[in-house]
Design a protein around this motif. Structure first.
Motif, PDB file in Angstrom:
ATOM      1  N   GLU A 196       0.838  -1.201   0.000  1.00  0.00           N
ATOM      2  CA  GLU A 196       0.000   0.000   0.000  1.00  0.00           C
ATOM      3  C   GLU A 196       0.875   1.255   0.000  1.00  0.00           C
ATOM      4  OE1 GLU A 196      -3.608   1.649  -0.502  1.00  0.00           O
ATOM      5  OE2 GLU A 196      -3.296  -0.491  -0.267  1.00  0.00           O
ATOM      6  N   GLU A 197       2.009   1.180   0.706  1.00  0.00           N
ATOM      7  CA  GLU A 197       2.929   2.321   0.759  1.00  0.00           C
ATOM      8  C   GLU A 197       3.509   2.628  -0.618  1.00  0.00           C
ATOM      9  OE1 GLU A 197       3.046  -0.326   2.845  1.00  0.00           O
ATOM     10  OE2 GLU A 197       2.221   0.669   4.624  1.00  0.00           O
ATOM     11  N   GLN A 198       3.826   1.595  -1.394  1.00  0.00           N
ATOM     12  CA  GLN A 198       4.334   1.824  -2.749  1.00  0.00           C
ATOM     13  C   GLN A 198       3.272   2.496  -3.622  1.00  0.00           C
ATOM     14  OE1 GLN A 198       5.549  -2.356  -3.171  1.00  0.00           O
ATOM     15  NE2 GLN A 198       7.510  -1.587  -3.970  1.00  0.00           N
ATOM     16  N   VAL A 199       2.040   2.022  -3.525  1.00  0.00           N
ATOM     17  CA  VAL A 199       0.965   2.610  -4.327  1.00  0.00           C
ATOM     18  C   VAL A 199       0.731   4.058  -3.909  1.00  0.00           C
ATOM     19  CG1 VAL A 199      -1.454   2.432  -5.015  1.00  0.00           C
ATOM     20  CG2 VAL A 199      -0.098   0.358  -4.721  1.00  0.00           C
ATOM     21  N   GLN A 200       0.755   4.316  -2.610  1.00  0.00           N
ATOM     22  CA  GLN A 200       0.590   5.695  -2.117  1.00  0.00           C
ATOM     23  C   GLN A 200       1.697   6.606  -2.648  1.00  0.00           C
ATOM     24  OE1 GLN A 200      -1.854   6.951   0.363  1.00  0.00           O
ATOM     25  NE2 GLN A 200      -1.073   8.874  -0.446  1.00  0.00           N
ATOM     26  N   ALA A 201       2.937   6.095  -2.652  1.00  0.00           N
ATOM     27  CA  ALA A 201       4.063   6.883  -3.162  1.00  0.00           C
ATOM     28  C   ALA A 201       3.903   7.159  -4.653  1.00  0.00           C
ATOM     29  CB  ALA A 201       5.382   6.171  -2.878  1.00  0.00           C
ATOM     30  N   TYR A 227       1.029   7.353  -6.309  1.00  0.00           N
ATOM     31  CA  TYR A 227      -0.015   8.363  -6.455  1.00  0.00           C
ATOM     32  C   TYR A 227       0.477   9.748  -6.043  1.00  0.00           C
ATOM     33  CZ  TYR A 227      -4.044  11.249  -6.018  1.00  0.00           C
ATOM     34  OH  TYR A 227      -4.890  12.318  -6.157  1.00  0.00           O
ATOM     35  N   ASP A 228       1.213   9.807  -4.938  1.00  0.00           N
ATOM     36  CA  ASP A 228       1.691  11.104  -4.450  1.00  0.00           C
ATOM     37  C   ASP A 228       2.638  11.781  -5.438  1.00  0.00           C
ATOM     38  OD1 ASP A 228       0.148  11.043  -2.175  1.00  0.00           O
ATOM     39  OD2 ASP A 228       1.737  10.247  -0.897  1.00  0.00           O
ATOM     40  N   LYS A 259       0.083  12.534  -9.053  1.00  0.00           N
ATOM     41  CA  LYS A 259      -1.079  13.425  -8.921  1.00  0.00           C
ATOM     42  C   LYS A 259      -0.783  14.836  -9.417  1.00  0.00           C
ATOM     43  CE  LYS A 259      -0.159  14.707  -4.094  1.00  0.00           C
ATOM     44  NZ  LYS A 259      -0.627  14.518  -2.710  1.00  0.00           N
TER      45      LYS A 259
END
Length: 196
Positions: free
Chosen positions: A30-35, A37-38, A41
């Motif tokens: 989840e942290e990789q996906v969040q990074a 997206y961040d 974006k």
């Protein structure tokens, strides 16, 4: 004139990057996906409308539901990728415009009151964001396998709603054995660029 971006980064994002067809079983966190997206974006869209929506398919049950909607040649790839993302366009993106485009909050009603206009703009701008997303996956050191060989209406009914238009499915992970097909040719600059 050369590019400012480091050649190693150019290779990671473009020249050496490939569409992966097999993956290892190393999880995508989840942290990789969040990074990812961040980072992505910030890619531009018209009126900053940001219509891309990402549905992460993690559970075995959801994976099974998705695989049945993939074209035959794409089923094994989607069944075995550590993470699968369904990328879609939110046709009701205009509801967020007063917050996303504060310079002209009236854009919501002035330009996007009609559903057909929103749908066209949502698909075009979400497709831009899908490109950013794929490059973001590469920037995370992962491989992406974007695919449009699927039953779009089946995926929409199974995972989305009438306000979302599916664009593609992206398999994500570390490349596995024999992950790459031979690189296909590209058009030459002079075949693509015209000066008027």
């Amino acid at each position: 004139m050369s590019l400012v971006l480091d050649p190693a980064a150019q290779d990671l994002l473009f020249r050496e990057a490939r569409t992966a067809n097999t993956f290892t079983d190393e999880p995508v966190t989840e942290e990789q996906v969040q990074a990812i997206y961040d980072l992505v974006k910030y890619g531009p869209t018209a009126f900053n409308q940001s219509p891309l929506r990402i549905t992460l398919v993690r559970s075995p049950e959801a994976r099974e539901r998705l695989v049945k909607h993939m074209a035959e040649g794409n089923r094994a790839k989607t069944a075995t990728a550590p993470l699968v993302a369904i990328l879609s366009a939110d046709n009701e993106f205009h509801e967020e415009l007063p917050a996303l485009f504060p310079a002209f909050p009236q854009a919501k009603d002035a330009f996007f009151a009609e559903r057909p206009v929103r749908e066209g703009s949502a698909v075009m701008n979400a497709a831009l964001q899908a490109g950013y997303f794929i490059v973001g996956v590469r920037a995370a050191g992962l491989a992406a396998g974007p695919m449009t060989g699927l039953d779009f209406e089946g995926v929409r009914k199974e995972f989305l709603d009438d306000d979302h238009t599916p664009l593609m499915v992206v398999n994500i992970g570390r490349p596995g054995p024999d992950a790459w097909y031979p690189r296909s040719p590209r058009l030459a600059y002079e075949d693509v660029v015209t000066t008027v």
